[in-house]
Design an enzyme around this catalytic site. Structure first.
Site, PDB file in Angstrom:
ATOM      1  N   GLU A 242       0.731  -1.294  -0.055  1.00  0.00           N
ATOM      2  CA  GLU A 242      -0.093  -0.011   0.156  1.00  0.00           C
ATOM      3  C   GLU A 242       0.957   1.266  -0.029  1.00  0.00           C
ATOM      4  OE1 GLU A 242      -2.823  -0.672   3.316  1.00  0.00           O
ATOM      5  OE2 GLU A 242      -3.851  -1.819   2.023  1.00  0.00           O
ATOM      6  N   ASP A 321      -8.052  -9.464   3.827  1.00  0.00           N
ATOM      7  CA  ASP A 321      -7.874  -8.390   4.805  1.00  0.00           C
ATOM      8  C   ASP A 321      -8.706  -8.328   5.787  1.00  0.00           C
ATOM      9  OD1 ASP A 321      -7.070  -5.996   5.959  1.00  0.00           O
ATOM     10  OD2 ASP A 321      -7.714  -4.712   4.444  1.00  0.00           O
ATOM     11  N   GLU A 349     -12.298  -3.120  12.323  1.00  0.00           N
ATOM     12  CA  GLU A 349     -12.443  -2.468  11.095  1.00  0.00           C
ATOM     13  C   GLU A 349     -13.578  -2.806  10.085  1.00  0.00           C
ATOM     14  OE1 GLU A 349      -8.985  -2.350   8.780  1.00  0.00           O
ATOM     15  OE2 GLU A 349      -9.501  -1.449   7.085  1.00  0.00           O
TER      16      GLU A 349
HETATM   17  O1  GCW Z   1      -6.921  -3.031   5.549  1.00  0.00           O
HETATM   18  C1  GCW Z   1      -6.065  -2.227   5.225  1.00  0.00           C
HETATM   19  C2  GCW Z   1      -6.516  -1.019   6.360  1.00  0.00           C
HETATM   20  C3  GCW Z   1      -5.331  -0.074   6.472  1.00  0.00           C
HETATM   21  C4  GCW Z   1      -4.167  -0.783   7.046  1.00  0.00           C
HETATM   22  C5  GCW Z   1      -3.735  -2.086   6.145  1.00  0.00           C
HETATM   23  C6  GCW Z   1      -2.663  -2.584   6.760  1.00  0.00           C
HETATM   24  C7  GCW Z   1      -2.331   0.202   8.463  1.00  0.00           C
HETATM   25  O2  GCW Z   1      -7.587  -0.512   5.816  1.00  0.00           O
HETATM   26  O3  GCW Z   1      -5.890   0.670   7.138  1.00  0.00           O
HETATM   27  O4  GCW Z   1      -3.155  -0.020   7.231  1.00  0.00           O
HETATM   28  O5  GCW Z   1      -4.819  -2.845   5.877  1.00  0.00           O
HETATM   29  O6  GCW Z   1      -3.020  -3.670   7.490  1.00  0.00           O
HETATM   30  O7  GCW Z   1      -1.443  -2.451   6.725  1.00  0.00           O
END
Ligand code: GCW
Length: 616
Positions: A242, A321, A349
């Site tokens: 990311e 995720d 989340e």
């Molecule tokens: O799912 C994503 C989240 C991000 C997070 C990422 C991760 C910290 O939406 O907010 O970033 O995973 O786990 O690195």
């Protein structure tokens, strides 16, 4: 650095008065025992005796006294275990206990501006205004709560290292040292989350892991850190994920990147926690070959055996995720020559954001039912904590933190009802509300799952915030999160005829998932693309099952609220009111999910609800 007007905090599941400042774990154990035994009216003397059992302890019970044999933090774990038994009304018994995992970790995703990524409990416990800002007394409370559940390692800062957090390893180090000093008497050690590109913020032109100057820089910096914090547990890194920098940015592989830091940590006994959340976050939705769940395995399996022995690969429990339903990540089964840590997410989340109730013990139970516990050597969780008075935003979400700590100490505790224990410890074993609270916690997961994205499909959430339904919110986005619903069906074929993801599992699981007739129905749409009229095991069509689940889920949320309302007068008024507020919001959320998901699939499938209920 005490914050003014700092609110009063709930004492979590340690209801006796917070003891004074402790100088060492042994000292803390004595103080906790003195305060706790007096509170519970337990008058058999408890003696602490030194014996080297690592972090474990031995309790010996006789008529006249109870002795706890251990050293350092072991004494504290023994003291808390004894106090727990007393609080639960159990007769203390002689026993020997050892933690199953040496690293029992929490990751905070806190930014130094005071925000918390995916935080639902207020602002950061540690930072505000781009600097450290905390109430030392509250950090002591935090440390003893963690330690009483068995947690021993924490990373304060977000895996997305935002400025000025890259300076926690240099300019801001003195303040990290202070926090380490506050946590140490409770047996808690720090991890620092570092930015892979750090050398480039310090005058180097590259962070290439094979560059001599970069290697020297990390060695020197790490040595300087250990001089200040000799018991630092190590570093955490999110690399090439990311948009974070990582070895791939410099044309190297994940093992070359991880080993760079692992070698700098090695002389000091430090561990490098390296996250496996690596995938293509710029996928074109028209690309039907790239399949996000395959990514971590494809990246890390070819490198198995190339990581140094102090590298710990941290693997999210599912391959995508933290969705509401995912299979266990195949990497947790397949890596043979690299240490692994399981990463869980207490921060809700995708599971209700500490507004909706979602108790996680069952989720973890399912993981450990499939995966032998020695497949991993450590556990980590993204925390659900913040500055809110009740720590986790939702009072009942603290049950997840408690259960998590116990899980890291020993997964056998999954055989116990930790919801019941948590409620008894928190509100008193004779509190009349305990049974209802425990029942609500146990109902919460299936309720939430019923009104959420159906049958393992995941996503369908509002983009960015991830709260509330938006079925196609991520459908044409870059993140690899597609449902691919049309009038004929929904889901992605991940069998050998499709993307091949199922083949990443060991043979037995692969066979189970490959075949839609044996694939667990809760995960049917994760592994298969199915027509709406597919007949489920109980004879209903899939579309009818989706409708039924969503009506039942929303009703379930209403029942949770009704249950909570029966507790008025049985709990402190502020607790009752706070949870009531959350549960009322949950009912609205559940109705939204029901109506939007049902309408979405009704429009695609054209199928009527056999029970004639309202679909828009
Ligand atoms: O799912 C994503 C989240 C991000 C997070 C990422 C991760 C910290 O939406 O907010 O970033 O995973 O786990 O690195």
């Amino acid at each position: 650095m005490t914050e003014k007007n700092y609110p009063k905090y709930t004492s979590a599941w340690l209801p006796y008065p917070m003891p004074g400042k402790a100088a060492s774990p042994k000292d803390a154990a004595r103080l906790e025992l003195d305060a706790g035994l007096a509170y519970y009216g337990f008058d058999t003397p408890v003696i602490l005796r030194e014996e080297d059992l690592g972090e474990g302890y031995r309790i010996e019970v006789s008529e006249e006294a109870i002795s706890i044999f251990a050293k350092e933090a072991g004494l504290l774990y023994g003291a808390f275990a004894l106090l727990r038994d007393i609080a639960l009304g159990k007769k203390p018994e002689s026993c020997v206990q050892q933690p199953v995992y040496a690293l029992r970790m929490l990751n905070h995703w806190d930014n130094m501006d005071g925000t918390v990524e995916r935080g639902y409990a207020g602002r950061s416990l540690f930072f505000e205004g781009s600097r450290f800002d905390y109430d030392p007394e509250r950090l002591r409370m935090y440390a003893r709560i963690l330690s009483s559940a068995g947690i021993n390692t924490v990373a304060l800062n977000n895996v997305n290292v935002h400025a000025p957090a890259q300076h926690l390893i240099d300019d801001l180090l003195p303040e990290v040292v202070e926090v380490a000093g506050i946590l140490r008497p409770y047996g808690i050690r720090l991890l620092i989350t570092v930015d892979f590109a750090s050398p480039t913020y310090n005058g180097l032109s590259t962070a290439d892991p094979l560059d001599e100057a970069v290697i020297a820089w990390w060695k020197q910096r790490t040595a300087a850190i250990y001089q200040q914090i000799p018991d630092l547990a190590g570093f955490v890194v999110k690399a090439d994920s990311e948009y974070r920098p990582g070895p791939i940015t410099y044309g190297r592989n994940q093992a070359e990147g991880a080993n760079l830091l692992a070698r700098a940590l090695k002389p000091f006994g430090g561990t490098l926690v390296w996250r496996c959340f690596v995938y293509n976050c710029r996928q074109d939705w028209r690309d039907q070959k790239t399949d996000r769940p395959c990514a971590a395995y494809n990246t890390f399996m070819p490198l198995d055996g190339q990581f140094d022995d102090n590298v710990l690969l941290q693997i999210k429990n599912g391959p995508v995720d933290f969705q509401v339903r995912e299979p266990v990540s195949p990497l947790l089964f397949s890596l043979k020559h690299t240490s692994r840590a399981l990463e869980l997410q207490l921060a809700q989340e995708y599971t209700g954001q500490q507004i909706d109730l979602y108790y996680m013990q069952e989720v973890w139970q399912e993981i450990f039912d499939l995966m032998p516990r020695n497949n991993i050597s450590a556990i980590c969780a993204v925390t659900n904590l913040g500055r809110d008075e009740n720590w986790a935003g939702h009072d009942l979400a603290m049950a997840n933190l408690y259960a998590y700590g116990r899980l890291c100490w020993n997964p056998d505790c999954l055989g116990e009802d930790m919801a019941d224990q948590w409620a008894k410890l928190t509100y008193g074993k004779d509190c009349p509300a305990v049974d209802t609270i425990t029942h609500m916690l146990h109902q919460s997961r299936s309720t939430y799952q019923k009104y959420n994205a159906p049958l393992g499909i995941g996503w369908m959430v509002e983009p960015h915030s991830h709260y509330g339904p938006n079925p196609e919110g991520y459908e044409y986005a870059l993140w690899g999160t597609y449902l691919r619903a049309d009038r004929n069906g929904v889901g992605i074929d991940r069998s050998s005829n499709g993307t091949g993801f199922a083949a990443q599992y060991p043979e037995e699981l692969k066979k189970l998932y490959e075949d839609p007739t044996t694939c667990p129905e809760e995960m049917l749409l994760f592994f298969h693309r199915m027509p709406y009229d597919h007949v489920m095991k109980d004879g209903r069509t899939m579309i009818q099952r989706i409708y039924d689940d969503h009506f039942e889920g929303a009703e379930g949320a209403e029942q949770l609220l009704a249950s909570w309302k029966t507790l008025e007068g049985q709990l402190p008024g502020d607790v009752f009111a706070r949870v009531l507020d959350k549960m009322e919001k949950q009912v609205i959320n559940a109705r939204n999910w029901r109506d939007i998901v049902n309408t979405y699939f009704h429009r695609y499938s054209g199928a009527e609800d056999q029970k004639g209920r309202k679909i828009y």
